[in-house]
Design an enzyme around this catalytic site. Structure first.
Site: not given
Ligand SMILES: Cc1ncc(COP(=O)(O)O)c(C=O)c1O
Length: 406
Positions: A195, A198, A221
């Protein structure tokens, strides 16, 4: 000299001379004029439905879509055919869980997640584990918030089929040892789902060099519009996976009783795409590349060191994860003794300082840390030393405002 902050209209000084001190970049980033202009240009002069029409405008839209794919794929070090556009990281991770997980997991298999996962890389696996009979297991950090090789050795077993980890935790802000994870996971035949929500805005991510099997990111992000994200997947895995969503554009041929599917990556892109968002994402990536990782990383590391140093001088501030800037990217989570995080965020807001307060969609980590919630200051390439000073000034006042003394 023109500074990055000057490119971001929302951060310009307002009529009262004050400006926004935006330190919630882990939630979403602000957008530079270069991105806003690219999106507007697309909708003003190139908008049509990609892959549908044969007229010239539709060709322009198709080119915009596929050129954006190329930019994002190159940014992640992947070939275009291994790059699927999604709405965001959550959709990308759901795609892997539903398509790969449901097709290949069976009873007795183990899905290994980091306890610091965002709910987006956790809840889909809970669902898929339930329907396939697989077991969910967790990796835990040491007292400094680090994932150690010993913990990996303890938890990765011949039953492990999937290892899901956030490259950088949105709470701890610390980079996980991807190479160590990949080597151990591949040795037992497991795939690694990284993932990158970040990490992508704070450091170079090369999915081929990392040798992960899947990687997910969100455009918003990294200075791009909301509603566009990407999934990288190794072609040999994507080809054997069933589609996730069905609809227009993901098919080769449809008959009354059966359908054949398009090649990857289009097999996973059902329905009309967010081409404006994709164009914005490509422009955001070009913006980041023009500034350069050396500059961005040096600047962000200096801000984090400044913030950590300042917090260390406030005895009532407790920082989560290692208290040094090394290996920390973009995020500092903390609490102030005897003050609820919502109160901290509200008090800072009076000075135009935006931080996040809550469980950060990482409740299992909150449970592990023994807290219900915390504050999070998160940085971006436009933040300045003055922003950090404003944050520290605000934190220095919180307990006084709450009537707790200083
Ligand atoms: C580590 C991590 N994974 C996944 C997500 C989910 O991202 P999104 O809401 O853009 O799908 C976030 C969002 O803050 C995140 O910080």
């Amino acid at each position: 000299m023109r500074k990055p902050i000057d490119d971001f209209p929302i951060l310009a000084p307002q009529a009262d001379g004050r400006r926004l001190i935006y330190l919630d970049n882990g939630a979403t980033t602000q957008k530079p004029a270069q991105v806003l202009d690219a999106v507007e240009r697309y909708y003003r002069s190139e908008n049509a439905n990609p892959h549908r029409g044969v007229y010239q405008l539709a060709m322009l839209a198709t080119d915009a879509h596929e050129n954006a794919r190329h930019t994002v794929a190159q940014f992640l070090g992947a070939p275009d055919e291994e790059l699927i556009f999604t709405q965001n990281t959550s959709e990308a991770l759901n795609l892997v869980a539903y398509s790969y997980g449901r097709a290949f997991l069976k009873p007795g298999d183990e899905v290994l997640l980091y306890v610091a996962e965002h709910h987006s890389n956790l809840v889909p696996w809970q669902w898929v584990a339930k329907t396939t009979g697989a077991t969910l297991k967790y990796l835990y950090p040491d007292e400094n918030g680090r994932l150690t090789p010993e913990e990996l050795d303890r938890k990765i077993t011949p039953n492990t089929k999937i290892v899901g980890v956030a490259h950088v935790s949105n709470v701890l802000g610390l980079e996980v040892p991807v190479a160590e994870i990949v080597r151990r996971a591949h040795a037992v035949g497991a795939v690694v789902v990284l993932d990158c929500a970040q990490s992508v805005a704070h450091m170079p991510v090369d999915v081929k060099a990392l040798d992960v099997d899947f990687a997910a990111m969100s455009g918003h992000k990294i200075y791009a519009p909301m509603g566009v994200g990407a999934l990288y997947g190794k072609k040999e895995l994507l080809e054997k996976m069933p589609p996730f969503l069905a609809g227009g554009d993901m098919i080769a041929a449809v008959h009354e009783q059966r359908t054949t599917y398009a090649e990857v990556p289009w097999k996973f892109e059902a329905g009309t795409r967010n081409v404006g968002g994709e164009v914005g994402l490509a422009a955001a990536i070009e913006y980041v590349q023009q500034l350069g990782w050396d500059t961005i990383m040096r600047q962000e590391e200096a801000l984090i060191a400044q913030a950590l140093d300042g917090m260390a001088k406030l005895p009532y501030v407790r920082v989560y994860g290692a208290a040094s800037a090394a290996g920390r990217h973009g995020v500092i989570s903390f609490n102030i003794e005897d003050v609820h995080p919502h109160d901290v965020a509200t008090i800072l807001d009076n000075d135009n300082v935006c931080i996040r307060a809550g469980h950060h969609c990482a409740q299992p980590l909150m449970e592990y840390l023994g807290i219900g919630s915390c504050c999070r200051a998160s940085f971006a390439l436009y933040n300045t030393a003055e922003d950090v000073e404003a944050l520290l000034r605000g934190l220095g006042r919180v307990r006084e405002v709450m009537g707790l003394g200083s």
